[in-house]
Design an enzyme around this catalytic site. Structure first.
Site, PDB file in Angstrom:
ATOM      1  N   SER A  15      -2.289  -2.520  -0.036  1.00 40.42           N
ATOM      2  CA  SER A  15      -3.489  -2.491  -0.882  1.00 40.42           C
ATOM      3  C   SER A  15      -3.182  -2.315  -2.363  1.00 40.42           C
ATOM      4  O   SER A  15      -4.018  -1.840  -3.120  1.00 40.42           O
ATOM      5  CB  SER A  15      -4.422  -1.373  -0.412  1.00 40.42           C
ATOM      6  N   TYR A 154       3.623 -18.312  10.792  1.00 37.61           N
ATOM      7  CA  TYR A 154       2.543 -17.507  10.213  1.00 37.61           C
ATOM      8  C   TYR A 154       1.265 -17.649  11.031  1.00 37.61           C
ATOM      9  O   TYR A 154       0.623 -16.659  11.390  1.00 37.61           O
ATOM     10  CB  TYR A 154       2.310 -17.955   8.773  1.00 37.61           C
TER      11      TYR A 154
END
Length: 264
Positions: A15, A154
């Site tokens: 974050s 991914y």
């Protein structure tokens, strides 16, 4: 609608920038104490300073840990042993030819993108269940359903998150804890900006213009025909963490601009 997280503690992994930082800001603006996580002290401090300026009076806590390993998760849990909201945002991405994607790369993506969320959910869900309230959100991707041929490794990890979130929602059914996944599409994040840096410099066009051209060339099914903003993705996450979203669990919530061409 007024979303109020006063008295709630939220952990947002990875974050210190991009979507994760946007989510942390949205939660802080709504009154949550937010634990900021990153892999280095400098990045975490930078993220906290940004939020202190953007959200004066925000309650913030630092958690420096690399979540690609069990040891890193344990380090984070010492700072955040009990939370009300867990946003599993940690993840890596990058194009690579399938034939040259070796086992080590596959394992790195799996450990970072999937197992970090598995380990944190396993550790933090019991406390939420005991309290009778909690929110777990996995940041997946439209690539979970629209697997990119140049990033199969991914896409597979992001598809796994959909199964993980749905399974956990059923596992804690009736407890007052909800588990959901959010699927962003192309987004004007720090990572996207870095990927488009050379094109912006070469053409002199704005990042937004380059992003729109990227979407139209690579995701022509987009309905909004542009990249989403970080704030647009964060808004969905903040909502699904709220009391107002208490009837939403086990869902895969798309913020992909309609890239995935179906009606469900």
């Amino acid at each position: 609608m007024k979303i109020d997280f006063t008295g709630k503690v939220a952990l947002v992994t990875a974050s210190t920038g991009g979507i994760g930082l946007g989510i942390a800001r949205g939660l802080a603006e709504s009154g949550a104490e937010v634990i900021i996580n990153g892999r280095s002290e400098s990045s975490v401090n930078q993220g906290i300073q940004h939020l202190q300026q953007a959200v004066p009076g925000a309650q913030l806590r630092a958690a420096i840990a690399d979540l690609s390993t069990p040891e890193g998760v344990e380090t984070l849990l010492k700072v955040a042993p009990d939370v009300d909201i867990l946003v599993n945002n940690a993840g890596i991405f990058g194009p690579q030819d399938f034939y040259s994607t070796d086992d080590a790369t596959w394992d790195n993506y799996w450990q970072t993108n999937v197992m970090s969320g598995v380990r944190l959910s396993r550790a933090l869900l019991p406390g939420m269940v005991r309290k009778g309230w909690g929110r777990v959100v996995f940041i997946s991707s439209e690539s979970a359903r629209n697997i990119p041929a140049d990033m199969i490794h991914y896409g597979v990890t992001k598809t796994a998150l959909l199964s993980l979130s749905r399974g956990l929602a059923k596992f804690v059914a009736g407890s007052g804890v909800t588990v959901n996944s959010v699927l962003p599409g192309p987004t004007l994040s720090d990572g996207f900006a870095a990927m488009m840096k050379d094109e912006v410099e070469k053409t002199g066009k704005s990042l937004e213009t380059v992003a729109k051209e990227f979407v139209m060339q690579n995701r022509p099914s987009s309905v909004i025909q542009r990249a989403a903003t970080v704030e647009e993705v964060a808004n969905m996450v903040v909502y699904v963490c709220s009391e107002q979203a208490s009837a939403t669990s086990g869902a895969a919530l798309r913020v992909d601009g309609g890239v995935v061409d179906d009606i469900v």
